[in-house]
Enzyme design. Structure first.
Site, PDB file in Angstrom:
ATOM      1  N   GLN A 101      -8.647  -9.480  -9.389  1.00  0.00           N
ATOM      2  CA  GLN A 101      -7.295  -8.925  -9.745  1.00  0.00           C
ATOM      3  C   GLN A 101      -7.190  -7.377  -9.360  1.00  0.00           C
ATOM      4  OE1 GLN A 101      -5.847  -9.655 -13.685  1.00  0.00           O
ATOM      5  NE2 GLN A 101      -4.067  -8.404 -13.370  1.00  0.00           N
ATOM      6  N   HIS A 107       0.401 -11.586 -11.854  1.00  0.00           N
ATOM      7  CA  HIS A 107       1.048 -12.208 -10.929  1.00  0.00           C
ATOM      8  C   HIS A 107       0.480 -13.446 -10.248  1.00  0.00           C
ATOM      9  CE1 HIS A 107      -1.807  -9.135  -9.559  1.00  0.00           C
ATOM     10  NE2 HIS A 107      -2.148  -9.993  -8.469  1.00  0.00           N
TER      11      HIS A 107
HETATM   12  P1  AMP Z   1      -4.457  -9.565  -6.684  1.00  0.00           P
HETATM   13  O1  AMP Z   1      -5.668  -9.216  -6.021  1.00  0.00           O
HETATM   14  O2  AMP Z   1      -4.305 -10.888  -7.046  1.00  0.00           O
HETATM   15  O3  AMP Z   1      -4.395  -8.461  -7.727  1.00  0.00           O
HETATM   16  O4  AMP Z   1      -3.233  -9.401  -5.646  1.00  0.00           O
HETATM   17  C1  AMP Z   1      -2.481  -8.335  -5.392  1.00  0.00           C
HETATM   18  C2  AMP Z   1      -1.667  -8.501  -4.362  1.00  0.00           C
HETATM   19  O5  AMP Z   1      -0.470  -7.556  -4.424  1.00  0.00           O
HETATM   20  C3  AMP Z   1      -2.191  -8.275  -2.815  1.00  0.00           C
HETATM   21  O6  AMP Z   1      -2.154  -9.539  -2.370  1.00  0.00           O
HETATM   22  C4  AMP Z   1      -1.393  -7.271  -2.335  1.00  0.00           C
HETATM   23  O7  AMP Z   1      -1.336  -7.460  -0.953  1.00  0.00           O
HETATM   24  C5  AMP Z   1      -0.253  -7.416  -3.214  1.00  0.00           C
HETATM   25  N1  AMP Z   1       0.854  -5.797  -3.053  1.00  0.00           N
HETATM   26  C6  AMP Z   1       0.077  -4.766  -3.466  1.00  0.00           C
HETATM   27  N2  AMP Z   1       1.037  -3.865  -3.315  1.00  0.00           N
HETATM   28  C7  AMP Z   1       2.287  -4.436  -3.020  1.00  0.00           C
HETATM   29  C8  AMP Z   1       3.426  -4.077  -2.860  1.00  0.00           C
HETATM   30  N3  AMP Z   1       4.029  -2.896  -2.796  1.00  0.00           N
HETATM   31  N4  AMP Z   1       4.560  -5.009  -2.563  1.00  0.00           N
HETATM   32  C9  AMP Z   1       3.951  -6.465  -2.297  1.00  0.00           C
HETATM   33  N5  AMP Z   1       2.902  -6.805  -2.430  1.00  0.00           N
HETATM   34  C10 AMP Z   1       1.896  -6.007  -2.853  1.00  0.00           C
END
Ligand code: AMP
Length: 121
Positions: A101, A107
């Protein structure tokens, strides 16, 4: 280094919820917001976040009543219908450091419109 186990009001998804950073919105209701992932790993890659301050799945489950939890999952199902993922999809929720994460606001990733192989895309 961010503390993934603690809610930070300045995390990127908190800012999206406050309209301080733009997002490509897919769906919104009183429980959640869904928007496109900035770095998509599949033709459809949508993130669904609850509107309450929950730093992780654990935190969300621990602080929510059963009705709120059910409504959140009902919304996710509604979004998969909106996205026309009739051939299936993958739902991913990374939890904590070992789970990979990166953003300390719960999310769920919805990935679809591609035949995903293996457990990790
Ligand atoms: P996780 O590794 O499960 O915490 O996933 C975080 C996700 O958030 C990643 O897939 C990123 O590409 C996405 N992410 C980070 N910043 C943004 C943003 N501003 N808008 C949309 N997605 C984002």
């Amino acid at each position: 280094m961010i503390d993934i186990y603690k809610y930070d009001d300045n995390n990127v998804f908190a800012k999206i919820l406050r309209n301080q950073i733009p997002c490509k919105k897919v769906y919104e209701d009183k429980i959640c917001l869904a928007f496109e992932d900035i770095n998509p790993k599949a033709p459809v890659h949508v993130l669904v976040i609850p509107k309450i301050k929950a730093c992780s799945f654990n935190d969300f489950i621990d602080k929510s009543d059963e009705n709120s939890i059910a409504l959140f999952f009902k919304s996710i199902r509604k979004i998969t219908k909106l996205l026309n993922l009739e051939k299936g999809y993958r739902l991913i929720c990374n939890v904590g450091n070992d789970g990979g994460q990166e953003v300390p606001h719960l999310h769920f990733h919805i990935l679809g419109k591609k035949r995903l192989s293996g457990l990790i895309p």
